[in-house]
Design a protein around this motif. Structure first.
Motif, PDB file in Angstrom:
ATOM      1  N   TRP A 191      -1.859 -60.526 -15.636  1.00  0.00           N
ATOM      2  CA  TRP A 191      -2.183 -59.818 -14.730  1.00  0.00           C
ATOM      3  C   TRP A 191      -2.184 -61.397 -13.260  1.00  0.00           C
ATOM      4  O   TRP A 191      -1.533 -61.027 -12.325  1.00  0.00           O
ATOM      5  CB  TRP A 191      -3.651 -59.188 -14.003  1.00  0.00           C
ATOM      6  CG  TRP A 191      -3.051 -57.565 -14.384  1.00  0.00           C
ATOM      7  CD1 TRP A 191      -3.205 -57.327 -15.713  1.00  0.00           C
ATOM      8  CD2 TRP A 191      -1.826 -56.488 -13.456  1.00  0.00           C
ATOM      9  NE1 TRP A 191      -2.596 -55.453 -15.638  1.00  0.00           N
ATOM     10  CE2 TRP A 191      -2.507 -55.573 -15.355  1.00  0.00           C
ATOM     11  CE3 TRP A 191      -0.878 -56.602 -13.180  1.00  0.00           C
ATOM     12  CZ2 TRP A 191      -1.696 -54.367 -14.645  1.00  0.00           C
ATOM     13  CZ3 TRP A 191      -0.241 -55.305 -12.824  1.00  0.00           C
ATOM     14  CH2 TRP A 191      -0.712 -54.496 -13.472  1.00  0.00           C
ATOM     15  N   HIS A 192      -3.489 -62.313 -13.803  1.00  0.00           N
ATOM     16  CA  HIS A 192      -3.408 -62.965 -13.268  1.00  0.00           C
ATOM     17  C   HIS A 192      -2.066 -64.001 -13.243  1.00  0.00           C
ATOM     18  O   HIS A 192      -2.115 -64.318 -12.228  1.00  0.00           O
ATOM     19  CB  HIS A 192      -4.801 -63.750 -13.274  1.00  0.00           C
ATOM     20  CG  HIS A 192      -5.763 -63.369 -13.551  1.00  0.00           C
ATOM     21  ND1 HIS A 192      -6.334 -62.803 -11.988  1.00  0.00           N
ATOM     22  CD2 HIS A 192      -7.431 -63.552 -13.478  1.00  0.00           C
ATOM     23  CE1 HIS A 192      -7.208 -62.300 -12.352  1.00  0.00           C
ATOM     24  NE2 HIS A 192      -8.027 -62.569 -12.931  1.00  0.00           N
ATOM     25  N   LEU A 193      -1.558 -64.660 -14.427  1.00  0.00           N
ATOM     26  CA  LEU A 193      -0.414 -65.144 -14.235  1.00  0.00           C
ATOM     27  C   LEU A 193       1.015 -65.212 -13.695  1.00  0.00           C
ATOM     28  O   LEU A 193       1.639 -65.600 -12.994  1.00  0.00           O
ATOM     29  CB  LEU A 193      -0.192 -65.664 -15.807  1.00  0.00           C
ATOM     30  CG  LEU A 193      -1.625 -66.301 -16.351  1.00  0.00           C
ATOM     31  CD1 LEU A 193      -0.809 -66.417 -18.533  1.00  0.00           C
ATOM     32  CD2 LEU A 193      -1.764 -67.672 -16.197  1.00  0.00           C
ATOM     33  N   GLY A 195       0.656 -68.062 -25.260  1.00  0.00           N
ATOM     34  CA  GLY A 195       2.154 -69.963 -25.334  1.00  0.00           C
ATOM     35  C   GLY A 195       1.892 -70.194 -24.457  1.00  0.00           C
ATOM     36  O   GLY A 195       0.780 -70.882 -24.175  1.00  0.00           O
ATOM     37  N   ASP A 196       2.908 -71.295 -24.525  1.00  0.00           N
ATOM     38  CA  ASP A 196       2.617 -71.836 -22.718  1.00  0.00           C
ATOM     39  C   ASP A 196       2.541 -72.212 -21.687  1.00  0.00           C
ATOM     40  O   ASP A 196       3.026 -72.545 -20.736  1.00  0.00           O
ATOM     41  CB  ASP A 196       3.440 -73.027 -24.129  1.00  0.00           C
ATOM     42  CG  ASP A 196       5.430 -73.000 -23.090  1.00  0.00           C
ATOM     43  OD1 ASP A 196       5.278 -71.476 -23.371  1.00  0.00           O
ATOM     44  OD2 ASP A 196       5.850 -73.790 -23.348  1.00  0.00           O
ATOM     45  N   GLY A 197       3.646 -70.717 -21.699  1.00  0.00           N
ATOM     46  CA  GLY A 197       3.044 -70.264 -20.166  1.00  0.00           C
ATOM     47  C   GLY A 197       4.495 -69.532 -19.264  1.00  0.00           C
ATOM     48  O   GLY A 197       4.682 -69.632 -18.139  1.00  0.00           O
ATOM     49  N   SER A 198       5.691 -70.319 -20.114  1.00  0.00           N
ATOM     50  CA  SER A 198       7.014 -70.486 -19.801  1.00  0.00           C
ATOM     51  C   SER A 198       7.823 -69.351 -19.204  1.00  0.00           C
ATOM     52  O   SER A 198       8.653 -68.967 -19.027  1.00  0.00           O
ATOM     53  CB  SER A 198       7.522 -71.156 -21.204  1.00  0.00           C
ATOM     54  OG  SER A 198       7.822 -70.736 -22.181  1.00  0.00           O
ATOM     55  N   LEU A 209       5.516 -70.979 -15.985  1.00  0.00           N
ATOM     56  CA  LEU A 209       4.389 -71.676 -16.157  1.00  0.00           C
ATOM     57  C   LEU A 209       3.967 -72.857 -16.756  1.00  0.00           C
ATOM     58  O   LEU A 209       4.803 -72.914 -17.987  1.00  0.00           O
ATOM     59  CB  LEU A 209       3.195 -70.492 -15.641  1.00  0.00           C
ATOM     60  CG  LEU A 209       2.713 -69.599 -14.515  1.00  0.00           C
ATOM     61  CD1 LEU A 209       1.516 -68.055 -15.032  1.00  0.00           C
ATOM     62  CD2 LEU A 209       2.265 -70.665 -13.278  1.00  0.00           C
ATOM     63  N   ARG A 210       3.834 -74.253 -16.988  1.00  0.00           N
ATOM     64  CA  ARG A 210       2.386 -74.733 -17.707  1.00  0.00           C
ATOM     65  C   ARG A 210       0.929 -73.976 -17.263  1.00  0.00           C
ATOM     66  O   ARG A 210       0.487 -74.746 -16.881  1.00  0.00           O
ATOM     67  CB  ARG A 210       2.324 -76.168 -17.472  1.00  0.00           C
ATOM     68  CG  ARG A 210       4.372 -76.562 -17.321  1.00  0.00           C
ATOM     69  CD  ARG A 210       4.746 -77.929 -16.934  1.00  0.00           C
ATOM     70  NE  ARG A 210       4.088 -77.864 -15.182  1.00  0.00           N
ATOM     71  CZ  ARG A 210       4.747 -78.226 -14.722  1.00  0.00           C
ATOM     72  NH1 ARG A 210       6.418 -77.593 -14.849  1.00  0.00           N
ATOM     73  NH2 ARG A 210       4.520 -78.107 -13.104  1.00  0.00           N
ATOM     74  N   PHE A 234       2.743 -71.293  -7.924  1.00  0.00           N
ATOM     75  CA  PHE A 234       1.631 -72.448  -9.194  1.00  0.00           C
ATOM     76  C   PHE A 234       2.577 -72.377 -10.106  1.00  0.00           C
ATOM     77  O   PHE A 234       3.620 -71.442 -10.800  1.00  0.00           O
ATOM     78  CB  PHE A 234       0.762 -71.442  -9.160  1.00  0.00           C
ATOM     79  CG  PHE A 234      -0.594 -71.097  -8.146  1.00  0.00           C
ATOM     80  CD1 PHE A 234      -1.515 -72.521  -8.069  1.00  0.00           C
ATOM     81  CD2 PHE A 234      -0.297 -70.177  -7.090  1.00  0.00           C
ATOM     82  CE1 PHE A 234      -2.291 -72.341  -7.473  1.00  0.00           C
ATOM     83  CE2 PHE A 234      -1.314 -70.335  -6.575  1.00  0.00           C
ATOM     84  CZ  PHE A 234      -2.389 -71.363  -6.315  1.00  0.00           C
ATOM     85  N   ARG A 235       2.478 -73.669 -10.392  1.00  0.00           N
ATOM     86  CA  ARG A 235       3.064 -73.999 -11.765  1.00  0.00           C
ATOM     87  C   ARG A 235       2.338 -74.470 -13.356  1.00  0.00           C
ATOM     88  O   ARG A 235       2.491 -74.093 -14.383  1.00  0.00           O
ATOM     89  CB  ARG A 235       4.163 -75.293 -11.159  1.00  0.00           C
ATOM     90  CG  ARG A 235       5.345 -74.601 -10.898  1.00  0.00           C
ATOM     91  CD  ARG A 235       5.849 -73.529 -11.764  1.00  0.00           C
ATOM     92  NE  ARG A 235       6.616 -73.081 -10.547  1.00  0.00           N
ATOM     93  CZ  ARG A 235       6.932 -71.668 -10.255  1.00  0.00           C
ATOM     94  NH1 ARG A 235       6.009 -71.116 -10.489  1.00  0.00           N
ATOM     95  NH2 ARG A 235       8.368 -70.888  -8.819  1.00  0.00           N
ATOM     96  N   ASP A 236       1.393 -74.786 -12.748  1.00  0.00           N
ATOM     97  CA  ASP A 236       0.175 -75.385 -12.869  1.00  0.00           C
ATOM     98  C   ASP A 236      -1.351 -74.639 -13.472  1.00  0.00           C
ATOM     99  O   ASP A 236      -1.815 -74.407 -12.467  1.00  0.00           O
ATOM    100  CB  ASP A 236       0.025 -77.052 -13.381  1.00  0.00           C
ATOM    101  CG  ASP A 236       1.462 -78.186 -14.097  1.00  0.00           C
ATOM    102  OD1 ASP A 236       1.254 -78.248 -14.904  1.00  0.00           O
ATOM    103  OD2 ASP A 236       1.941 -77.809 -12.938  1.00  0.00           O
ATOM    104  N   VAL A 237      -1.391 -74.309 -14.642  1.00  0.00           N
ATOM    105  CA  VAL A 237      -3.174 -73.735 -14.804  1.00  0.00           C
ATOM    106  C   VAL A 237      -3.455 -73.735 -15.351  1.00  0.00           C
ATOM    107  O   VAL A 237      -2.793 -74.340 -16.960  1.00  0.00           O
ATOM    108  CB  VAL A 237      -1.739 -71.889 -14.887  1.00  0.00           C
ATOM    109  CG1 VAL A 237      -3.008 -71.035 -15.048  1.00  0.00           C
ATOM    110  CG2 VAL A 237      -1.259 -71.148 -13.836  1.00  0.00           C
TER     111      VAL A 237
END
Length: 239
Positions: free
Chosen positions: A36-38, A65-68, A72-73, A46-49
């Motif tokens: 939910w946060h992501l 995973g990697d957020g893709s 996200l990264r 945002f892009r980097d977490v």
């Protein structure tokens, strides 16, 4: 702006659920709390977490995973067997967070706060999101003054810190003098909470805040998780 999601805690109040699953990966409304946060972070630009881990930390990367998938990264940082607490966690993550202000989100809350509305350049060292006091925390944490600054110095009606805030790295300046001579501070890497540093900054009016009147839940017990899950599932069914 980068963000860090606190995900290293043991979640002891959530046992037996957290004996096998770290609290941010517990599911409510069909998806893990951290997802939910992501999703909201991605929607806010945002892009980097950074995700700090400790207890059952090896589960996060396979699950996320990697957020893709969210654009996200994700940067995972393992704190080891003993969580470094909130202040120590930020200090340990500063090489990934950089020199600019960053967003902090507790991995064990659910909220509809729009992260895009938070200041990218707080007036002082921190800008906190505050909410109405929940039943389990009736006294609250801090006072939000009419001028937007946050205080802990007077006896007045308080609000509860939502576990969401924008911080400058300067909040950690001189942390050893503020924390004092404790076993955690002497550890390597250091283990200490963020609250004393927040109160230290408040004493010189270097913390601002805003009152979020939307939805917020501290998912601190299995019962609260079940209630949140039922609410989110019902909302999804109505849509």
């Amino acid at each position: 702006m980068k963000a860090i999601i606190f995900s290293a805690g043991k979640g002891e109040r959530m046992r037996p659920l957290t004996l096998t699953t770290p609290k941010p990966l517990l599911v409510a409304g069909g998806k893990p709390l951290i997802v939910w946060h992501l999703e909201r972070l991605a929607a806010a630009g945002f892009r980097d977490v950074v995700i700090n881990t400790s207890w059952l930390g090896d589960q996060f990367e396979p699950a996320l995973g990697d957020g893709s998938r969210w654009g996200l990264r994700l940067h995972f940082i393992d704190e080891g067997a003993v969580p470094l607490e909130t202040g120590g966690g930020i200090l340990n993550a500063l090489p990934l967070l950089g020199d600019a202000p960053f967003l902090v989100v507790n991995g064990d809350v659910w909220t509809d706060v729009d992260f895009a509305t938070l200041p990218k350049q707080p007036q002082g060292d921190a800008h906190l999101v505050l909410v109405d006091n929940p039943v389990q925390h009736p006294r609250g944490d801090f006072i939000l003054r009419n001028d937007g600054t946050v205080s802990d110095a007077v006896d007045a009606p308080r609000l509860t810190y939502a576990g969401v805030g924008v911080y400058r790295p300067a909040i950690l300046d001189g942390w050893r003098a503020v924390i004092g001579d404790t076993d955690g501070a002497a550890a390597s890497p250091p283990q200490f909470g963020l609250a004393p540093l927040m109160r230290h900054a408040m004493a010189t009016n270097r913390v601002t805040g805003q009152h979020h009147r939307g939805t917020w839940t501290d998912v601190g017990t299995p019962e609260r998780l079940a209630t949140l899950d039922a609410t989110l599932t019902s909302d999804a069914t109505r849509r």
